[in-house]
Design a protein around this motif. Sequence first.
Motif, PDB file in Angstrom:
ATOM      1  N   GLU A  31       0.815  -1.214   0.000  1.00  0.00           N
ATOM      2  CA  GLU A  31       0.000   0.000   0.000  1.00  0.00           C
ATOM      3  C   GLU A  31       0.850   1.266   0.000  1.00  0.00           C
ATOM      4  OE1 GLU A  31      -2.907   0.111   3.140  1.00  0.00           O
ATOM      5  OE2 GLU A  31      -3.767   1.993   2.387  1.00  0.00           O
ATOM      6  N   GLU A  32       1.987   1.227   0.684  1.00  0.00           N
ATOM      7  CA  GLU A  32       2.830   2.429   0.785  1.00  0.00           C
ATOM      8  C   GLU A  32       3.676   2.651  -0.467  1.00  0.00           C
ATOM      9  OE1 GLU A  32       2.941  -0.275   2.611  1.00  0.00           O
ATOM     10  OE2 GLU A  32       4.984  -1.007   2.862  1.00  0.00           O
ATOM     11  N   GLY A  33       3.555   1.780  -1.449  1.00  0.00           N
ATOM     12  CA  GLY A  33       4.344   1.912  -2.669  1.00  0.00           C
ATOM     13  C   GLY A  33       5.736   1.336  -2.461  1.00  0.00           C
ATOM     14  N   LEU A  34       6.627   1.645  -3.403  1.00  0.00           N
ATOM     15  CA  LEU A  34       7.983   1.089  -3.355  1.00  0.00           C
ATOM     16  C   LEU A  34       8.967   2.231  -3.565  1.00  0.00           C
ATOM     17  CD1 LEU A  34       7.298  -1.966  -5.698  1.00  0.00           C
ATOM     18  CD2 LEU A  34       7.829  -2.100  -3.251  1.00  0.00           C
ATOM     19  N   ALA A  35      10.231   1.962  -3.336  1.00  0.00           N
ATOM     20  CA  ALA A  35      11.260   2.968  -3.667  1.00  0.00           C
ATOM     21  C   ALA A  35      11.402   2.957  -5.187  1.00  0.00           C
ATOM     22  CB  ALA A  35      12.575   2.581  -3.001  1.00  0.00           C
ATOM     23  N   TRP A  36      10.945   4.049  -5.840  1.00  0.00           N
ATOM     24  CA  TRP A  36      10.961   4.061  -7.309  1.00  0.00           C
ATOM     25  C   TRP A  36      12.403   4.173  -7.822  1.00  0.00           C
ATOM     26  CZ3 TRP A  36       6.396   2.370  -7.559  1.00  0.00           C
ATOM     27  CH2 TRP A  36       5.317   2.960  -6.933  1.00  0.00           C
ATOM     28  N   LEU A  37      12.587   3.762  -9.054  1.00  0.00           N
ATOM     29  CA  LEU A  37      13.909   3.889  -9.677  1.00  0.00           C
ATOM     30  C   LEU A  37      14.284   5.363  -9.776  1.00  0.00           C
ATOM     31  CD1 LEU A  37      13.406   1.508 -12.748  1.00  0.00           C
ATOM     32  CD2 LEU A  37      14.862   1.071 -10.750  1.00  0.00           C
ATOM     33  N   PRO A  38      15.551   5.697  -9.537  1.00  0.00           N
ATOM     34  CA  PRO A  38      15.977   7.088  -9.755  1.00  0.00           C
ATOM     35  C   PRO A  38      15.780   7.458 -11.227  1.00  0.00           C
ATOM     36  CG  PRO A  38      17.713   5.788  -8.679  1.00  0.00           C
ATOM     37  CD  PRO A  38      16.637   4.828  -9.086  1.00  0.00           C
ATOM     38  N   ARG A  39      15.355   8.726 -11.455  1.00  0.00           N
ATOM     39  CA  ARG A  39      15.035   9.136 -12.834  1.00  0.00           C
ATOM     40  C   ARG A  39      16.174   8.889 -13.806  1.00  0.00           C
ATOM     41  NH1 ARG A  39      10.246  10.868 -13.554  1.00  0.00           N
ATOM     42  NH2 ARG A  39       9.173  11.917 -11.858  1.00  0.00           N
ATOM     43  N   GLU A  40      17.407   9.135 -13.334  1.00  0.00           N
ATOM     44  CA  GLU A  40      18.543   9.005 -14.255  1.00  0.00           C
ATOM     45  C   GLU A  40      18.801   7.556 -14.657  1.00  0.00           C
ATOM     46  OE1 GLU A  40      18.568  10.226 -11.238  1.00  0.00           O
ATOM     47  OE2 GLU A  40      20.186   9.383 -10.021  1.00  0.00           O
ATOM     48  N   ASP A  41      18.243   6.624 -13.889  1.00  0.00           N
ATOM     49  CA  ASP A  41      18.422   5.206 -14.242  1.00  0.00           C
ATOM     50  C   ASP A  41      17.418   4.748 -15.297  1.00  0.00           C
ATOM     51  OD1 ASP A  41      20.373   5.177 -12.387  1.00  0.00           O
ATOM     52  OD2 ASP A  41      19.394   3.803 -10.981  1.00  0.00           O
ATOM     53  N   VAL A  42      16.336   5.502 -15.430  1.00  0.00           N
ATOM     54  CA  VAL A  42      15.279   5.103 -16.369  1.00  0.00           C
ATOM     55  C   VAL A  42      15.673   5.547 -17.784  1.00  0.00           C
ATOM     56  CG1 VAL A  42      12.849   5.462 -16.978  1.00  0.00           C
ATOM     57  CG2 VAL A  42      13.524   5.210 -14.579  1.00  0.00           C
ATOM     58  N   LEU A  43      15.456   4.683 -18.748  1.00  0.00           N
ATOM     59  CA  LEU A  43      15.778   5.027 -20.137  1.00  0.00           C
ATOM     60  C   LEU A  43      15.020   6.284 -20.552  1.00  0.00           C
ATOM     61  CD1 LEU A  43      15.519   1.554 -21.960  1.00  0.00           C
ATOM     62  CD2 LEU A  43      17.602   2.695 -21.161  1.00  0.00           C
ATOM     63  N   THR A  44      15.680   7.148 -21.292  1.00  0.00           N
ATOM     64  CA  THR A  44      14.984   8.306 -21.862  1.00  0.00           C
ATOM     65  C   THR A  44      14.113   7.825 -23.022  1.00  0.00           C
ATOM     66  OG1 THR A  44      16.696   8.698 -23.491  1.00  0.00           O
ATOM     67  CG2 THR A  44      16.972   9.795 -21.334  1.00  0.00           C
ATOM     68  N   ASP A  45      13.243   8.717 -23.505  1.00  0.00           N
ATOM     69  CA  ASP A  45      12.399   8.342 -24.655  1.00  0.00           C
ATOM     70  C   ASP A  45      13.273   7.938 -25.847  1.00  0.00           C
ATOM     71  OD1 ASP A  45      10.427   9.150 -22.960  1.00  0.00           O
ATOM     72  OD2 ASP A  45       9.692  10.810 -24.194  1.00  0.00           O
ATOM     73  N   ASP A  46      14.325   8.717 -26.093  1.00  0.00           N
ATOM     74  CA  ASP A  46      15.213   8.403 -27.226  1.00  0.00           C
ATOM     75  C   ASP A  46      15.847   7.025 -27.052  1.00  0.00           C
ATOM     76  OD1 ASP A  46      14.657  10.812 -28.358  1.00  0.00           O
ATOM     77  OD2 ASP A  46      16.565  11.769 -27.826  1.00  0.00           O
ATOM     78  N   GLU A  47      16.233   6.718 -25.812  1.00  0.00           N
ATOM     79  CA  GLU A  47      16.882   5.422 -25.567  1.00  0.00           C
ATOM     80  C   GLU A  47      15.893   4.270 -25.750  1.00  0.00           C
ATOM     81  OE1 GLU A  47      20.399   6.755 -22.420  1.00  0.00           O
ATOM     82  OE2 GLU A  47      18.392   6.315 -21.667  1.00  0.00           O
ATOM     83  N   VAL A  48      14.651   4.476 -25.293  1.00  0.00           N
ATOM     84  CA  VAL A  48      13.630   3.434 -25.484  1.00  0.00           C
ATOM     85  C   VAL A  48      13.455   3.174 -26.980  1.00  0.00           C
ATOM     86  CG1 VAL A  48      11.159   2.904 -25.297  1.00  0.00           C
ATOM     87  CG2 VAL A  48      12.363   3.906 -23.342  1.00  0.00           C
ATOM     88  N   VAL A  49      13.273   4.259 -27.727  1.00  0.00           N
ATOM     89  CA  VAL A  49      12.993   4.093 -29.162  1.00  0.00           C
ATOM     90  C   VAL A  49      14.195   3.459 -29.861  1.00  0.00           C
ATOM     91  CG1 VAL A  49      12.466   5.317 -31.312  1.00  0.00           C
ATOM     92  CG2 VAL A  49      11.335   6.001 -29.189  1.00  0.00           C
ATOM     93  N   ARG A  50      15.392   3.833 -29.435  1.00  0.00           N
ATOM     94  CA  ARG A  50      16.584   3.238 -30.069  1.00  0.00           C
ATOM     95  C   ARG A  50      16.617   1.724 -29.832  1.00  0.00           C
ATOM     96  NH1 ARG A  50      22.780   4.145 -29.294  1.00  0.00           N
ATOM     97  NH2 ARG A  50      23.497   2.499 -30.686  1.00  0.00           N
ATOM     98  N   LEU A  51      16.363   1.301 -28.597  1.00  0.00           N
ATOM     99  CA  LEU A  51      16.422  -0.145 -28.321  1.00  0.00           C
ATOM    100  C   LEU A  51      15.289  -0.889 -29.017  1.00  0.00           C
ATOM    101  CD1 LEU A  51      17.628  -0.160 -24.600  1.00  0.00           C
ATOM    102  CD2 LEU A  51      18.938  -0.716 -26.652  1.00  0.00           C
ATOM    103  N   VAL A  52      14.126  -0.276 -29.088  1.00  0.00           N
ATOM    104  CA  VAL A  52      13.030  -0.919 -29.839  1.00  0.00           C
ATOM    105  C   VAL A  52      13.430  -1.017 -31.312  1.00  0.00           C
ATOM    106  CG1 VAL A  52      10.632  -0.697 -30.607  1.00  0.00           C
ATOM    107  CG2 VAL A  52      11.209  -0.207 -28.223  1.00  0.00           C
TER     108      VAL A  52
END
Length: 329
Positions: A31-52
């Motif tokens: 219920e309290e949620g989780l420790a979210w990933l730090p923003r800098e660890d998450v792929l950017t939109d460009d990185e997502v599209v590149r890997l796809v």
Amino acid sequence: MLVDRYGRVATDLRVSLTDRCNLRCTYCMPEEGLAWLPREDVLTDDEVVRLVRVAVERLGVREVRFTGGEPLLRRGLVDIVTRCAALTPRPELSLTTNAVGLVRVADKLAAAGLDRVNGSLDTIRHDRFETLTHRRRLDDVLAGLAAARDAGLEPVKVNAVLMRGINDDEAPELLAWALEHGYELRFIEQMPLDAQHGWSRDAMVTAAEILESLQAVFDLTPIGDVERGSAPAETWLISGGPAKVGVIASVTRPFCGSCDRTRLTAEGQVRTCLFAREESDLRGALRAGADDAELARRWEIAMAGKAAGHGIDDPGFLQPSRPMSAIGG
Ligand code: SAM
């Protein structure tokens, strides 16, 4: 191609766009949620599209499903869909979502090139929805699913997890509701992927139980294995069809032998299975300047190591350290 040592070929890519979620489904997240990933660890939109793009252009991926966490929370979602729809060959694009907020973007997603939506909904009763998700958002979900259907993002499939003592008596009611609204309902057996590690095989509602309760009310005819292909759901025609209902029996009737999936987490890790205990880091390579050929090579190596099965029944089974929300369901 993405081929493993058992000859399975992955053509279906699941991309997690975020580990964050706006619901707190008890079988997934506390219920309290989780420790979210730090923003800098998450792929950017460009990185997502590149890997796809690497997956589609170099590795034979033909279907891309965006998931999470809750993918509608990703600000760049419409843009990511637009750019993935422009790839050659154009992949089939779908979204797995809890549908909260979908009413606002369904049309934009359809215009961007999204083909289909899978919504998640475990109950159509307000009190149970709140018990299961810790949020009062059932009306938003219902509106979101209707918006997806009206935007032509069909077939709208609805995934439901039954929890013992909470909604395990609701299968026929859910199916009647889905039929009334033109959605294709699929029940998913609860899997050991909750952050709280509270799953127990004894408590899980099995595919056999689900079918028994449906068959008490509906006339179901199984659709054969040939038509099933590598789909995770076993499917039944209702009253001879064309309406269908599915059951994804990942635990009691695993379908690992025909698995055609590969997964990319929000932080750019390749996973060969929901239950894999190892990941292969593409983000590090990508940010270190790897070219497309090198990224594809790393993905192929990861795929070669895919296990024969998820191993839930093995005596030594260990639940993955990441919960479903951080893997991408
Ligand atoms: N937030 C989106 C949604 O609700 O569809 C996408 C992510 S969610 C993890 C994807 C699907 O996984 C949902 O249908 C959800 O019900 C299912 N799910 C999550 N945890 C599960 C578990 N422990 N066992 C079975 N299904 C699970």
